[in-house]
Design an enzyme around this catalytic site. Structure first.
Site, mmCIF file in Angstrom:
data_model
loop_
_atom_site.group_PDB
_atom_site.id
_atom_site.type_symbol
_atom_site.label_atom_id
_atom_site.label_comp_id
_atom_site.label_asym_id
_atom_site.label_seq_id
_atom_site.Cartn_x
_atom_site.Cartn_y
_atom_site.Cartn_z
ATOM 1 N N HIS A 39 0.832 -1.209 0.000
ATOM 2 C CA HIS A 39 0.000 0.000 0.000
ATOM 3 C C HIS A 39 0.866 1.258 0.000
ATOM 4 C CE1 HIS A 39 0.861 -0.328 4.321
ATOM 5 N NE2 HIS A 39 0.587 0.964 4.395
ATOM 6 N N HIS A 62 0.757 5.702 0.952
ATOM 7 C CA HIS A 62 0.122 6.841 1.619
ATOM 8 C C HIS A 62 0.505 8.109 0.864
ATOM 9 C CE1 HIS A 62 -0.981 4.891 5.518
ATOM 10 N NE2 HIS A 62 -0.029 4.044 5.137
ATOM 11 N N TYR A 114 -15.498 27.076 18.758
ATOM 12 C CA TYR A 114 -15.470 28.400 18.130
ATOM 13 C C TYR A 114 -16.842 28.761 17.562
ATOM 14 C CZ TYR A 114 -14.351 32.055 14.740
ATOM 15 O OH TYR A 114 -14.329 33.211 14.009
ATOM 16 N N GLN A 147 -20.039 31.869 18.822
ATOM 17 C CA GLN A 147 -20.408 32.997 17.980
ATOM 18 C C GLN A 147 -21.579 33.733 18.608
ATOM 19 O OE1 GLN A 147 -18.633 33.865 14.944
ATOM 20 N NE2 GLN A 147 -17.328 32.548 16.198
#
Length: 151
Positions: A64, A66, A130, A134
């Site tokens: 494999h 990446h 975050y 608001q």
């Protein structure tokens, strides 16, 4: 695209998007050597450049690979993956490596599946916090104007 930490500017957007991709060989056969992986790197970089993306990092093992790709929002990850796998499969098979010729048949190098994970930026928990913090505008009055908080 230049640096994996640079925020990029499009015509109508500002972005910094990375995807971690994993491709597995057909039947999970152990066919890759260092030489083959060294040949795959420029192939993947070239395909990324065609998509105005950047191959930030690449490595693999015997069955494999990446990839870490910095890409613009105008391209879909599935289209990028299809090109990366298709081009690399054709080009590697043309080189006629013995390990691939002996263990794989039928013209396929890659399994049809893949892993794609978004990465980079702030952790999800930080982004969620975050957004939750608001300052939501208060309910609209019957006059249709927004209520402003009293000081």
């Amino acid at each position: 695209m230049s640096n994996d930490n640079d925020i990029h500017h499009g015509r109508h957007c500002v972005f910094l998007m990375h995807v971690h991709l994993i491709f597995v060989t057909k039947y999970r056969r152990e066919v890759f050597t260092k030489e083959i992986l060294d040949d795959l790197r420029p192939m993947f970089a070239s395909v990324c450049a065609d998509f105005e993306a950047e191959l930030v990092e690449f490595d693999g093992e015997d069955d494999h690979v990446h990839l870490l790709v910095n890409y613009p929002p105008k391209i879909s990850v599935s289209n990028l993956v299809n090109s990366l796998k298709g081009v690399s499969s054709r080009m590697i098979r043309k080189k006629n490596y013995p390990s691939i010729r002996q263990k794989l048949w039928g013209g396929a190098l890659w399994s049809p599946s893949y892993f794609a994970g978004s990465c980079g930026g702030a952790p999800i928990a930080v982004i969620r916090q975050y957004i939750e913090q608001q300052q939501t505008p208060h309910q609209m009055r019957q006059t249709g104007r927004l209520c402003r908080p009293r000081s």
